[in-house]
Design a protein around this motif. Structure first.
Motif, short mmCIF file in Angstrom:
data_model
loop_
_atom_site.label_atom_id
_atom_site.label_comp_id
_atom_site.label_asym_id
_atom_site.label_seq_id
_atom_site.Cartn_x
_atom_site.Cartn_y
_atom_site.Cartn_z
N UNK A 139 0.84 -1.20 0.00
CA UNK A 139 0.00 0.00 0.00
C UNK A 139 0.87 1.25 0.00
N UNK A 140 1.95 1.23 0.78
CA UNK A 140 2.85 2.38 0.81
C UNK A 140 3.52 2.58 -0.55
N UNK A 141 3.85 1.48 -1.22
CA UNK A 141 4.47 1.59 -2.54
C UNK A 141 3.53 2.28 -3.53
N UNK A 142 2.26 1.87 -3.52
CA UNK A 142 1.27 2.48 -4.41
C UNK A 142 1.12 3.97 -4.10
N UNK A 143 0.99 4.29 -2.81
CA UNK A 143 0.77 5.69 -2.41
C UNK A 143 1.96 6.56 -2.78
N UNK A 144 3.19 6.07 -2.50
CA UNK A 144 4.39 6.86 -2.81
C UNK A 144 4.54 7.06 -4.31
N UNK A 145 4.33 5.99 -5.08
CA UNK A 145 4.46 6.10 -6.54
C UNK A 145 3.50 7.14 -7.11
N UNK A 146 2.31 7.23 -6.53
CA UNK A 146 1.32 8.20 -7.04
C UNK A 146 1.76 9.64 -6.78
N UNK A 147 2.74 9.84 -5.87
CA UNK A 147 3.16 11.21 -5.51
C UNK A 147 4.53 11.58 -6.07
N UNK A 148 5.21 10.65 -6.73
CA UNK A 148 6.58 10.90 -7.18
C UNK A 148 6.59 11.78 -8.44
N UNK A 149 7.53 12.77 -8.45
CA UNK A 149 7.68 13.62 -9.64
C UNK A 149 8.35 12.85 -10.77
N UNK A 150 9.49 12.23 -10.45
CA UNK A 150 10.25 11.52 -11.48
C UNK A 150 10.64 10.14 -10.95
N UNK A 151 10.25 9.11 -11.68
CA UNK A 151 10.55 7.74 -11.26
C UNK A 151 12.04 7.42 -11.38
N UNK A 152 12.78 8.23 -12.13
CA UNK A 152 14.21 7.95 -12.31
C UNK A 152 15.04 8.50 -11.16
#
Length: 560
Positions: free
Chosen positions: A320-333
């Motif tokens: 769940x934390x992974x999903x939430x954090x990914x939704x807020x990230x500016x750049x995945x790199x």
């Protein structure tokens, strides 16, 4: 004569007949037609389709994979769920109420959302967990690869084991503790009592939970499609969808043969387990107090608390934390840090009509299916509980048949039956989605409303009828107000899984009827995993709010 006809065709029986008619039309007819189409070609009875389908090694491999994965996940789920259920139900484990709620809560997470989360964590190239382990342990390469048989079994176990946990934990709560207490008085250790008394008494619940897991995993599409297909691991459901997507008559026939095979396998497991349990008596509820003495864990209390906490963190909070954090990230790199977090992705997603339209479609079709299912469930439950009519259990059995049939089988049966063959064309319409959801989840509403109706004494209805009220008036003014909370609860139990459904929607949606589950799958698979995370969080929030309303309405009796 006129009075007799009125008695025969009064509003009550007409309403019940209409409800049964809907079941015959949308459950019995499609299932029978699916089987008929699989063994009749150009009007001739033969098994040519089955011979052609199983002449291909890919289909045999998919069948074997389905059986193998379902079996391994079932054993793993039971092996995990029984100790957890025993620890939170029969011991002095600290925080066991929190743990119980947490483990059951994972039941309401859509499995394909869990698959998306674990691809973010254990992707061999950019997985958060892999990158962290490589950094901390100074490894040369990522230690885990989610795209493989091990990853597929791991994620399926995490998201289908709640089926077994819920079944076993509820049976443990109701079990008569006197046999365990007698064993302890006779000198047996807590572990010896668990092995010789508790485990054998729990055998029916373990089998029931295992069967639910086996059928659920065998019918799953989202997790095998997201994790298995990139690794060239196919199961029956993914092969069926592949054949349907060919869009040819032969593709549909091949899909039909595989769907019937899946349906037969699921029903064989279901009836075999029933036969096995009827061979022996398992009486564990005596009518006396069922409050058991808690087993003191002693020196094992805190080590076991740590292990249970670790499992809850890995199985639920980490994805769940992974999903939430990914939704807020500016750049995945870039690495995860505060200056790399933003709500811009959320704002863009919420303003995007291509995302909001499927969300609205899912809401409307889910609400329509829940409303139709609840209306039908009221009459089926009334027929089952409040009448003594011969054959009154048949409609209830038909609703159960729909619930026990794999989702992919229901979807395919509806496509081949209602594409104009019988004068009714629902192909690519909202109607076919609504019907599919209703057939699959109707039994949840029936079970909930029937349980409530059984608590309403018939004298209330008889008093109303003797006072001159019609049956419809007694239903409206007496029955419905008394069972109102259960009707609302039944509505939500159909709405929530319909809202995020994927397996049926993936082959039933049209260009104007794409659902949120299908959109999420497409974003994750082909385009934009970050936007997929935003939509996944929105789905989880809606399910969470729905569950809170459900618990509020049912006063805590129904819900997670």
């Amino acid at each position: 004569m006129i009075n007799r006809l009125r008695q025969k065709f009064d509003a009550k029986w007409m309403a019940i007949a209409a409800a049964v008619g809907v079941l015959v039309l949308f459950v019995v007819l499609p299932m029978l037609y699916l089987i008929w189409r699989s063994v009749f070609i150009d009007g001739s009875f033969n098994f040519a389709t089955y011979k052609q389908v199983y002449a291909q090694s890919a289909n045999w491999k998919a069948f074997a994979n389905t059986f193998y994965i379902s079996l391994v996940v079932t054993f793993a789920s039971v092996a995990i769920s029984f100790p957890l259920a025993w620890l939170v139900g029969r011991t002095d484990l600290p925080g066991k109420g929190f743990f119980r709620t947490t483990f059951i809560a994972s039941y309401m997470i859509p499995p394909y959302v869990g698959a998306i989360a674990w691809t973010q964590l254990l992707n061999p190239s950019v997985g958060y967990l892999n990158e962290w382990l490589v950094s901390v342990l100074k490894l040369a390469k990522a230690p885990f690869d989610i795209y493989g048989m091990g990853g597929l079994i791991w994620v399926l176990t995490l998201f289908y084991s709640p089926f077994a946990f819920i079944t076993i934990s509820r049976a443990l709560e109701k079990m008569d503790p006197s046999l365990e207490e007698a064993s302890r008085v006779a000198g047996a250790s807590p572990l010896g009592t668990l092995w010789r008394v508790t485990l054998p008494l729990m055998f029916p619940s373990i089998i029931a939970g295992g069967v639910l897991v086996f059928i659920g995993v065998g019918s799953a599409f989202g997790i095998p499609a997201i994790i298995g297909m990139p690794a060239q691991i196919e199961v029956l459901t993914t092969r069926i969808v592949t054949y349907v997507y060919l869009g040819t008559g032969k593709g549909i026939r091949d899909a039909t043969a595989l769907a019937v095979s899946l349906m037969i396998a699921a029903n064989f497991v279901l009836y075999a387990s029933t036969w096995l349990l009827t061979r022996k008596d398992y009486v564990t509820i005596s009518g006396k107090s069922t409050r058991p003495n808690l087993v003191e864990l002693g020196k094992w209390k805190w080590p076991l608390t740590f292990l249970v906490s670790l499992y809850g963190f890995i199985a639920i909070f980490l994805p769940l934390a992974s999903i939430a954090v990914t939704s807020l990230i500016k750049s995945l790199s870039r690495p995860i840090s505060l200056d790399n977090l933003t709500f811009d992705t959320w704002l863009a997603a919420l303003k995007n009509d291509q995302y909001m339209t499927p969300l609205w479609t899912s809401f409307v079709t889910g609400a329509a299916a829940a409303t139709a299912a609840t209306a039908i469930a009221v009459f089926i439950a009334y027929l089952l509980v409040k009448t003594r009519m011969r054959g009154r259990t048949i409609p209830d059995g038909l609703s159960t048949l729909g619930g026990a049939t794999p989702s992919i089988v229901i979807a395919l049966a509806l496509i081949i039956t209602f594409s104009g063959e019988f004068g009714l064309n629902l192909y690519n319409t909202f109607g076919i989605l609504i019907v599919a959801y209703m057939v699959k989840y109707l039994t949840m509403a029936v079970r909930t409303i029937a349980a409530s109706l059984s608590q309403v004494h018939s004298s209330l209805e008889e008093a109303a009828l003797n006072s001159g009220a019609t049956w419809l008036q007694s239903l409206r003014d007496i029955m419905l107000p008394l069972i109102g909370p259960s009707i609302v609860a039944g509505w939500f139990l159909v709405f929530m899984p319909s809202f995020y459904e994927l397996t049926m929607s993936i082959i039933l949606y049209g260009s104007q009827t794409k659902t949120i589950g299908v959109l999420l799958y497409e974003l994750q698979t082909y385009a934009d995993p970050q936007d997929a995370s935003v939509l996944a969080v929105i789905i989880l929030l809606i399910i969470l709010v729905g569950n809170i309303i459900l618990r509020k309405v049912s006063k805590g009796a129904i819900g997670i």
